[in-house]
Design a protein around this motif. Structure first.
Motif, PDB file in Angstrom:
ATOM      1  N   THR A  22      22.926  18.886  14.157  1.00 49.20           N
ATOM      2  CA  THR A  22      23.283  17.838  13.190  1.00 49.20           C
ATOM      3  C   THR A  22      24.777  17.521  13.276  1.00 49.20           C
ATOM      4  N   LEU A  23      25.564  18.562  13.427  1.00 49.93           N
ATOM      5  CA  LEU A  23      27.012  18.365  13.527  1.00 49.93           C
ATOM      6  C   LEU A  23      27.358  17.552  14.779  1.00 49.93           C
ATOM      7  N   GLU A  24      26.690  17.883  15.858  1.00 48.52           N
ATOM      8  CA  GLU A  24      26.937  17.177  17.119  1.00 48.52           C
ATOM      9  C   GLU A  24      26.489  15.704  16.990  1.00 48.52           C
ATOM     10  N   CYS A  25      25.417  15.498  16.296  1.00 53.02           N
ATOM     11  CA  CYS A  25      24.953  14.133  16.035  1.00 53.02           C
ATOM     12  C   CYS A  25      26.004  13.392  15.202  1.00 53.02           C
ATOM     13  N   LEU A  26      26.568  14.082  14.226  1.00 54.33           N
ATOM     14  CA  LEU A  26      27.623  13.472  13.399  1.00 54.33           C
ATOM     15  C   LEU A  26      28.864  13.151  14.228  1.00 54.33           C
ATOM     16  N   ARG A  27      29.074  13.905  15.277  1.00 56.62           N
ATOM     17  CA  ARG A  27      30.226  13.608  16.155  1.00 56.62           C
ATOM     18  C   ARG A  27      30.028  12.226  16.803  1.00 56.62           C
ATOM     19  N   GLU A  77      39.251   4.856   8.346  1.00 58.60           N
ATOM     20  CA  GLU A  77      39.740   6.007   7.585  1.00 58.60           C
ATOM     21  C   GLU A  77      38.671   7.065   7.405  1.00 58.60           C
ATOM     22  N   SER A  78      37.513   6.653   6.936  1.00 64.60           N
ATOM     23  CA  SER A  78      36.504   7.667   6.632  1.00 64.60           C
ATOM     24  C   SER A  78      35.908   8.278   7.888  1.00 64.60           C
ATOM     25  N   ALA A  79      35.793   7.506   8.963  1.00 62.36           N
ATOM     26  CA  ALA A  79      35.272   8.102  10.192  1.00 62.36           C
ATOM     27  C   ALA A  79      36.265   9.164  10.691  1.00 62.36           C
ATOM     28  N   GLY A  80      37.563   8.867  10.558  1.00 64.49           N
ATOM     29  CA  GLY A  80      38.585   9.849  10.955  1.00 64.49           C
ATOM     30  C   GLY A  80      38.471  11.108  10.116  1.00 64.49           C
ATOM     31  N   HIS A  81      38.237  10.912   8.847  1.00 60.93           N
ATOM     32  CA  HIS A  81      38.101  12.016   7.904  1.00 60.93           C
ATOM     33  C   HIS A  81      36.862  12.860   8.267  1.00 60.93           C
ATOM     34  N   LEU A  82      35.775  12.166   8.582  1.00 62.78           N
ATOM     35  CA  LEU A  82      34.545  12.862   8.988  1.00 62.78           C
ATOM     36  C   LEU A  82      34.775  13.690  10.260  1.00 62.78           C
ATOM     37  N   LEU A  83      35.458  13.079  11.227  1.00 61.76           N
ATOM     38  CA  LEU A  83      35.692  13.789  12.489  1.00 61.76           C
ATOM     39  C   LEU A  83      36.606  14.998  12.280  1.00 61.76           C
ATOM     40  N   ASP A  84      37.552  14.884  11.341  1.00 57.47           N
ATOM     41  CA  ASP A  84      38.387  16.048  11.006  1.00 57.47           C
ATOM     42  C   ASP A  84      37.502  17.174  10.449  1.00 57.47           C
ATOM     43  N   GLN A  85      36.609  16.776   9.568  1.00 57.58           N
ATOM     44  CA  GLN A  85      35.766  17.762   8.875  1.00 57.58           C
ATOM     45  C   GLN A  85      34.830  18.517   9.821  1.00 57.58           C
TER      46      GLN A  85
END
Ligand code: MSP
Length: 512
Positions: free
Chosen positions: A446-451, A463-471
């Motif tokens: 799931t994490l890899e899919c989120l990547r 902004e939020s995609a950057g935040h997601l990728l940080d997380q």
């Protein structure tokens, strides 16, 4: 696909502050440009302000200012909106700049030298609001087709021999079927040109706020000839041998509203043909945002203030709403209720929730580190990752000529939905007690899919995609589309920051 791109927005009239309709075009261009850049392309993105003409002069007088003082005070509002809406333009052009005056004068001289400009007299129905003359036959109930009031005017005027370009334009449209999009707009332009082109009045003597005609300063150059030239100025014209011009001319795509398509698809190519300059490749005309069915515009006075909206809802939610609510090219009715619903259902409930539950399960059960996983996984794991991997190939053609932003978003959301279903069926929370290895594999998948999702959403939600990728622990230097491969997969064992919500719900059913 070529590797250099030149993308433009119209340049805005700073006769008052920006509204959501004017910000729309710039956001659309920004999404496209960010996509191209992440895909490794060399892009020039130009926007700016159209500062001459009677409309601006009148707005200045109304405020007791000189036109220059007036535009200087308003233009900052247009400049400031760009960083606020995370728009990364390379050039902000103002038509009062000396570099632009030089370009317009040179284009004028070239048109004269090539025999396409002559002095005559003009009479007609003129709409100050539109900066345009209309034929008697175009008037509806004594008003311009746009609804603007008109007045009868006669003035000495220079003319551009537009009539000489009717057949050349029709031949050009025929040879380049995707020059104008959407198709319905292309048809409108072709029938307009087929109905006959008259020579175009390209100078005015009735006011002085403009670029003087070279060698005849009683006239100022027609504001549309002045404004369209900004696309040349921005890449260094008249220095046509310069590296900038050589690298980016002709424009790949002019994004414009449907109300100004005629200027871009008829007059502009004719000017360029007359000057012997290569024509743009594509023009896309988008629709209008309305407010309760009426066009949002400064002149009508029903604007939606982008500064206020950004403060209340966040810029990414607005970018997402504007691009998802209507297919690019259609009209749409702006509503804050719609913005709230779309944000809560798609961003908070679907994307935000997917990230949130994956990250909180990892925080609780995997020591807040990217969980260990085997390369292979089950069929279900592979199917989800294949779907994530295939998104890029599916999206590229959607944005190529006539950008279909809503379809791009749909492609990504199909994967988000699939990932949510995958978690539901795999139920990693239950595996915690029965099969820790499998739980780790599911969370990793799931994490890899989120990547993949995060990388591909950067153009839309910077902004939020950057935040997601940080997380999720995606390194900052591995976020281009070249990294959308298994070779760049997340590294098990990497520590993750404490999970934070990516998209909290907007706790409000009604507008502010
Ligand atoms: N200055 C000219 C453009 C010159 S380009 C060489 C102009 N300026 S404008 O400020 O009136 O409009 C700029 C753009 O904003 C146009 O593409 C127009 O369609 C767009 N919009 C203005 N109001 C809009 C909506 N309500 N909805 C969507 N876009 C609209 O025209």
């Amino acid at each position: 696909m070529s590797t250099t791109y030149y993308v433009t927005t119209p340049i805005y009239y700073p006769n008052s502050t920006p509204h959501i309709g004017s910000v729309y075009t710039t956001i659309c261009a920004d999404v496209l440009v960010r996509f191209l850049r992440l895909d490794g392309k060399d892009v020039q993105f130009t926007t700016g302000t159209d500062e001459h003409g009677q409309k601006i002069a009148e707005a200045a007088t109304a405020q007791g200012k000189t036109p220059q003082e007036f535009v200087d005070s308003v233009v900052t509002q247009f400049e400031k909106i760009l960083p606020l809406y995370t728009i990364q333009a390379d050039d902000f052009i103002r038509t009062t700049e000396p570099r632009h005056k030089r370009a317009v004068e040179q284009l004028w001289r070239t048109l004269c030298e090539n025999g396409f400009i002559y002095l005559g007299e003009y009479s007609g129905w003129y709409a100050v609001r539109d900066e345009a003359y209309y034929a008697e036959s175009e008037l509806i109930d004594g008003k311009a087709p746009t609804g603007s009031p008109v007045e009868w005017m006669t003035e000495p005027s220079y003319f551009f021999k537009l009539s000489a370009f009717q057949d050349k334009l029709l031949a050009f449209y025929e040879a380049h079927p995707d020059f104008i999009a959407p198709q319905s707009r292309r048809n409108e332009v072709i029938s307009f040109v087929k109905s006959g082109l008259k020579d175009l009045s390209v100078s005015r003597t009735s006011f002085s706020w403009g670029i003087p005609v070279p060698d005849d300063p009683r006239h100022v150059i027609y504001v549309w000839l002045d404004a369209l030239t900004n696309y040349l100025t921005s890449v260094g014209y008249p220095d046509i041998d310069g590296t900038h011009f050589q690298r980016f001319w002709p424009p790949s795509l002019h994004i414009v509203g449907k109300d100004i398509l005629r200027f871009h698809a008829v007059y502009w190519p004719a000017f360029l043909m007359a000057a012997g300059i290569p024509l743009p490749q594509h023009i896309f005309a988008h629709g209008w945002w309305t407010n309760r069915g009426e066009k949002i515009s400064k002149s009508v006075g029903n604007v939606v203030d982008p500064y206020v909206l950004a403060e209340h809802y966040g810029v990414d939610a607005i970018r997402h709403y504007l691009l998802r609510e209507i297919p690019f090219g259609n009209d749409g009715d702006f509503s804050e209720e719609g913005l709230i619903t779309r944000t809560n259902s798609h961003l908070a409930n679907e994307l935000g929730n997917l990230a949130q539950r994956t990250l909180s399960l990892i925080a609780k059960n995997s020591d807040q580190k990217i969980p260990p996983a085997s390369q292979i996984g089950t069929q279900e794991d592979q199917a989800l990752l294949r779907q994530a991997h295939d998104m890029l190939e599916a999206i590229r053609p959607l944005l190529e000529r006539a950008p279909a932003f809503h379809k791009y978003i749909e492609v990504v959301w199909r994967v988000i939905t699939a990932a949510n279903q995958y978690i539901d069926t795999q139920a990693p929370w239950a595996l915690r007690k029965t099969d820790v290895d499998r739980m780790n594999q599911v969370l990793y998948t799931t994490l890899e899919c989120l990547r993949y999702v995060g990388i591909l959403l950067q153009p839309l939600l910077p902004e939020s995609a950057g935040h997601l990728l940080d997380q999720i622990g995606c390194p900052i230097d591995q976020r281009t589309f070249a990294c959308l491969t298994p070779a760049h997969a997340l590294k098990p064992g990497t520590s993750l920051p404490p999970p934070q919500p990516i998209f909290p719900r907007i706790d409000r059913e009604t507008p502010v």
